[in-house]
Design an enzyme around this catalytic site. Structure first.
Site, PDB file in Angstrom:
ATOM      1  N   GLY A 154     -14.723  36.445  -7.728  1.00  0.00           N
ATOM      2  CA  GLY A 154     -16.082  36.246  -7.986  1.00  0.00           C
ATOM      3  C   GLY A 154     -17.008  37.387  -7.979  1.00  0.00           C
ATOM      4  O   GLY A 154     -18.138  37.171  -8.326  1.00  0.00           O
ATOM      5  N   TYR A 194     -26.537  41.111   1.892  1.00  0.00           N
ATOM      6  CA  TYR A 194     -25.675  42.240   1.814  1.00  0.00           C
ATOM      7  C   TYR A 194     -25.946  43.095   3.249  1.00  0.00           C
ATOM      8  O   TYR A 194     -24.976  44.016   3.488  1.00  0.00           O
ATOM      9  CB  TYR A 194     -26.197  43.126   0.683  1.00  0.00           C
ATOM     10  CG  TYR A 194     -27.553  43.961   0.737  1.00  0.00           C
ATOM     11  CD1 TYR A 194     -28.738  43.315   0.504  1.00  0.00           C
ATOM     12  CD2 TYR A 194     -27.371  45.241   1.469  1.00  0.00           C
ATOM     13  CE1 TYR A 194     -29.875  43.815   0.567  1.00  0.00           C
ATOM     14  CE2 TYR A 194     -28.778  45.640   1.618  1.00  0.00           C
ATOM     15  CZ  TYR A 194     -30.087  45.223   1.031  1.00  0.00           C
ATOM     16  OH  TYR A 194     -31.069  45.912   1.180  1.00  0.00           O
ATOM     17  N   ARG A 200       4.426  68.698 -37.628  1.00  0.00           N
ATOM     18  CA  ARG A 200       4.613  67.377 -38.716  1.00  0.00           C
ATOM     19  C   ARG A 200       4.276  68.162 -40.010  1.00  0.00           C
ATOM     20  O   ARG A 200       3.209  68.688 -40.158  1.00  0.00           O
ATOM     21  CB  ARG A 200       3.748  66.568 -38.202  1.00  0.00           C
ATOM     22  CG  ARG A 200       3.491  65.220 -39.415  1.00  0.00           C
ATOM     23  CD  ARG A 200       4.816  64.603 -39.341  1.00  0.00           C
ATOM     24  NE  ARG A 200       4.761  63.547 -40.334  1.00  0.00           N
ATOM     25  CZ  ARG A 200       5.918  62.854 -40.662  1.00  0.00           C
ATOM     26  NH1 ARG A 200       7.101  63.020 -40.424  1.00  0.00           N
ATOM     27  NH2 ARG A 200       5.572  61.828 -41.549  1.00  0.00           N
ATOM     28  N   GLU A 219     -14.595  50.929 -10.701  1.00  0.00           N
ATOM     29  CA  GLU A 219     -15.701  51.739  -9.788  1.00  0.00           C
ATOM     30  C   GLU A 219     -16.759  51.879 -10.546  1.00  0.00           C
ATOM     31  O   GLU A 219     -17.599  52.710 -10.672  1.00  0.00           O
ATOM     32  CB  GLU A 219     -15.095  53.351  -9.512  1.00  0.00           C
ATOM     33  CG  GLU A 219     -14.009  53.226  -8.769  1.00  0.00           C
ATOM     34  CD  GLU A 219     -13.470  54.454  -8.130  1.00  0.00           C
ATOM     35  OE1 GLU A 219     -14.493  55.459  -7.776  1.00  0.00           O
ATOM     36  OE2 GLU A 219     -12.508  54.553  -7.807  1.00  0.00           O
TER      37      GLU A 219
HETATM   38  C1  FAD Z   1      -6.889  48.038 -12.718  1.00  0.00           C
HETATM   39  C2  FAD Z   1      -7.858  47.786 -11.887  1.00  0.00           C
HETATM   40  C3  FAD Z   1      -7.950  48.668 -10.698  1.00  0.00           C
HETATM   41  C4  FAD Z   1      -9.076  48.314  -9.756  1.00  0.00           C
HETATM   42  N1  FAD Z   1      -8.843  48.811  -8.509  1.00  0.00           N
HETATM   43  C5  FAD Z   1      -9.777  48.494  -7.682  1.00  0.00           C
HETATM   44  C6  FAD Z   1      -9.926  48.964  -6.118  1.00  0.00           C
HETATM   45  O1  FAD Z   1      -8.936  49.620  -5.751  1.00  0.00           O
HETATM   46  N2  FAD Z   1     -10.672  48.204  -5.360  1.00  0.00           N
HETATM   47  C7  FAD Z   1     -11.620  47.365  -5.658  1.00  0.00           C
HETATM   48  O2  FAD Z   1     -12.473  47.031  -4.771  1.00  0.00           O
HETATM   49  N3  FAD Z   1     -11.756  46.917  -6.931  1.00  0.00           N
HETATM   50  C8  FAD Z   1     -10.792  47.396  -7.778  1.00  0.00           C
HETATM   51  N4  FAD Z   1     -10.963  47.167  -9.109  1.00  0.00           N
HETATM   52  C9  FAD Z   1     -11.912  46.038  -9.667  1.00  0.00           C
HETATM   53  C10 FAD Z   1     -13.252  46.679 -10.465  1.00  0.00           C
HETATM   54  O3  FAD Z   1     -13.931  47.560  -9.725  1.00  0.00           O
HETATM   55  C11 FAD Z   1     -14.069  45.730 -10.926  1.00  0.00           C
HETATM   56  O4  FAD Z   1     -13.086  44.895 -12.124  1.00  0.00           O
HETATM   57  C12 FAD Z   1     -15.072  45.944 -11.640  1.00  0.00           C
HETATM   58  O5  FAD Z   1     -15.980  46.295 -10.811  1.00  0.00           O
HETATM   59  C13 FAD Z   1     -16.058  44.917 -12.677  1.00  0.00           C
HETATM   60  O6  FAD Z   1     -15.881  43.936 -11.946  1.00  0.00           O
HETATM   61  P1  FAD Z   1     -15.393  42.335 -12.808  1.00  0.00           P
HETATM   62  O7  FAD Z   1     -13.742  42.646 -13.339  1.00  0.00           O
HETATM   63  O8  FAD Z   1     -15.721  41.377 -11.725  1.00  0.00           O
HETATM   64  O9  FAD Z   1     -16.437  42.326 -13.834  1.00  0.00           O
HETATM   65  P2  FAD Z   1     -17.882  41.646 -13.883  1.00  0.00           P
HETATM   66  O10 FAD Z   1     -18.831  42.201 -12.943  1.00  0.00           O
HETATM   67  O11 FAD Z   1     -17.649  40.145 -14.257  1.00  0.00           O
HETATM   68  O12 FAD Z   1     -18.298  42.120 -15.508  1.00  0.00           O
HETATM   69  C14 FAD Z   1     -17.998  41.510 -16.530  1.00  0.00           C
HETATM   70  C15 FAD Z   1     -18.811  42.367 -17.639  1.00  0.00           C
HETATM   71  O13 FAD Z   1     -20.223  41.850 -17.481  1.00  0.00           O
HETATM   72  C16 FAD Z   1     -21.156  43.175 -17.439  1.00  0.00           C
HETATM   73  N5  FAD Z   1     -22.134  42.978 -16.466  1.00  0.00           N
HETATM   74  C17 FAD Z   1     -22.109  42.512 -15.254  1.00  0.00           C
HETATM   75  N6  FAD Z   1     -23.144  42.606 -14.749  1.00  0.00           N
HETATM   76  C18 FAD Z   1     -24.001  43.130 -15.463  1.00  0.00           C
HETATM   77  C19 FAD Z   1     -25.262  43.427 -15.361  1.00  0.00           C
HETATM   78  N7  FAD Z   1     -26.148  43.428 -14.173  1.00  0.00           N
HETATM   79  N8  FAD Z   1     -25.949  44.180 -16.562  1.00  0.00           N
HETATM   80  C20 FAD Z   1     -25.167  44.461 -17.560  1.00  0.00           C
HETATM   81  N9  FAD Z   1     -23.890  44.043 -17.592  1.00  0.00           N
HETATM   82  C21 FAD Z   1     -23.349  43.559 -16.568  1.00  0.00           C
HETATM   83  C22 FAD Z   1     -19.832  44.403 -16.946  1.00  0.00           C
HETATM   84  O14 FAD Z   1     -20.366  45.590 -17.387  1.00  0.00           O
HETATM   85  C23 FAD Z   1     -18.795  43.867 -17.775  1.00  0.00           C
HETATM   86  O15 FAD Z   1     -18.880  44.382 -19.021  1.00  0.00           O
HETATM   87  C24 FAD Z   1      -9.919  47.207 -10.246  1.00  0.00           C
HETATM   88  C25 FAD Z   1      -9.845  46.830 -11.337  1.00  0.00           C
HETATM   89  C26 FAD Z   1      -8.935  47.141 -12.122  1.00  0.00           C
HETATM   90  C27 FAD Z   1      -8.932  46.465 -13.664  1.00  0.00           C
END
Ligand code: FAD
Length: 393
Positions: free
Chosen positions: A142, A191, A281, A376
């Site tokens: 979440g 936080y 190619r 990230e």
């Molecule tokens: C392959 C992979 C490896 C990962 N590795 C790690 C790891 O090692 N450690 C770790 O802690 N996490 C890791 N992550 C998690 C990753 O950092 C998150 O997936 C990422 O931060 C996005 O969060 P979410 O997936 O919850 O998307 P959400 O936060 O739900 O975002 C969904 C969409 O909404 C947009 N959005 C959200 N809030 C806003 C806003 N305020 N303004 C405008 N747009 C917004 C986002 O840009 C995105 O397009 C990994 C993810 C993947 C897929």
């Protein structure tokens, strides 16, 4: 006249892409490893969705898992820029190994170097440099972009904390033995309750959950972590209680440059492949790189890559110079991830039908590039950071 010339001459800086002798030697050795050991395994690892354990051992043996770690803690004591060079070179061949090394150096070791006390550094940095894989656990189902909304809780039990919750998307989750994990120890404080912990895989109540089946960087493990009354000794609090939010922000600011490096590595791999293929190619009785249309596509790719590379290198050099680099790191990651996606996409087109099948390397570069806009901090979050810093709010 000649005096002012001398003064100007002596104030010249070096081009960003000019590497020191040590940096050049390091780059060559990583490239040799990537070409010799990594390249032959890339396809099988992508197919299996798993890193070859032999390669993991080699990463440690070559000193790639503790690049910035001071020598007194078993590392190479090199610069952040050196770590960036490693991630770029590895990702040019395989972005999964690129991120494996990147997370260890730019997130896990980095957090310990900056926030760990002497005992923690001695205990964990040595292990991380010599044989233990690390992971960085912030995200949850979440809470991604809104990372501070995490639900994982830590309760003070005197000499230890009991942590409960679930982390999602954790890179290196399957291989890691040491986790930098964030939990809220005082939810009422919002936080300001978030605290960073060093959690060992062997801790009671800790387990690794489901591994994701992904579009790209398939050999890099991405897993869930489950904490059920996970007991973590008090001495494993990293930094101060309630300051984990700061640890996470500052670590990710640096980590972002590493993702930029991963992206320029992917872009270089795709461009190198496209340059070779378009020279071989034949269509209409000549190499397809004899057509101006193709030449211009290659030139566009090279231009974008050069721009991305300069942004990434500059952010890394700024970090090493102790200059505030937050905006530059966000710009570098944003731009490099876009460049990697575009360059690898055009590379597929330049291969024609062969680009669309797994017998050739370019479809994988494109799949691997997509993650750059997500982890990230998504591209939107990078834009938010850049906007805040240029508008001044
Ligand atoms: C392959 C992979 C490896 C990962 N590795 C790690 C790891 O090692 N450690 C770790 O802690 N996490 C890791 N992550 C998690 C990753 O950092 C998150 O997936 C990422 O931060 C996005 O969060 P979410 O997936 O919850 O998307 P959400 O936060 O739900 O975002 C969904 C969409 O909404 C947009 N959005 C959200 N809030 C806003 C806003 N305020 N303004 C405008 N747009 C917004 C986002 O840009 C995105 O397009 C990994 C993810 C993947 C897929």
């Amino acid at each position: 006249m000649s005096q002012s010339k001398t003064a100007i001459g002596s104030s010249f800086g070096s081009p960003l892409t000019t590497l020191s002798e040590d940096e050049q030697m390091f780059r060559s050795s990583v490239r040799e490893f990537a070409e010799g050991e990594l390249r032959p395994r890339v396809e099988a690892m992508d197919e299996a969705g798993k890193l070859d354990p032999a390669l993991i051992k080699q990463c440690f043996d070559l000193g790639l898992m503790g690049i910035e770690t001071p020598e007194e803690f078993g590392g190479a004591g090199a610069s952040f820029f050196t770590a960036i060079v490693a991630v770029e070179e590895l990702s040019r061949v395989d972005a999964s190994v690129g991120v494996f090394v990147d997370v260890q150096n730019t997130l896990v070791n980095n957090a310990l170097i900056h926030w760990g006390n002497q005992e923690q550094k001695k205990k964990y940095l040595n292990r991380l440099a010599t044989g233990s894989v690390g992971a960085y656990a912030l995200s949850e189902a979440g809470s991604g972009s809104d990372a501070f909304a995490m639900q994982t809780r830590a309760v003070d039990k005197g000499d230890h904390y009991l942590i409960n919750g679930r982390k999602l998307w954790i890179t290196n989750g399957n291989e890691a033995e040491i986790f930098i994990l964030f939990a809220n120890a005082n939810p009422e404080a919002g936080y300001r309750g978030i605290t960073a912990y060093i959690v060992e895989k062997s801790s009671p109540g800790f387990s690794v959950g489901k591994k994701e089946n992904k579009l790209g960087i398939r050999a890099s493990s991405t897993t869930e972590l489950i904490l059920e009354d996970c007991a973590v000794p008090k001495e494993n609090v990293l930094g101060e209680v309630g300051k984990g939010y700061k640890t996470s922000i500052e670590t990710l600011n640096e980590g972002r440059i590493g993702i930029g490096a991963q992206m320029i590595g992917i872009a270089r791999g795709a461009l190198d492949a496209a340059l070779a293929y378009t020279g071989e190619r034949q269509q209409f009785g000549k190499s397809i790189n004899q057509f101006q249309g193709v030449q211009f596509q290659l030139a566009e790719m090279a231009t974008e890559l050069e721009a991305a590379r300069l942004l990434v290198y500059n952010a890394a050099r700024m970090k090493d110079a102790g200059i505030n680099f937050v905006k530059e790191a966000a710009i570098a990651k944003l731009y490099a991830s876009r460049a990697a996606e575009r360059i690898s996409s055009v590379a597929i087109e330049l291969y024609g039908g062969y680009g669309f099948v797994k017998d050739y390397p370019v479809e994988k570069y494109w799949r691997d590039s997509k993650i750059g806009a997500i982890y990230e901090g998504t591209s939107n979050m990078q834009l938010q950071t850049i906007a805040k810093l240029i508008i001044g709010k």
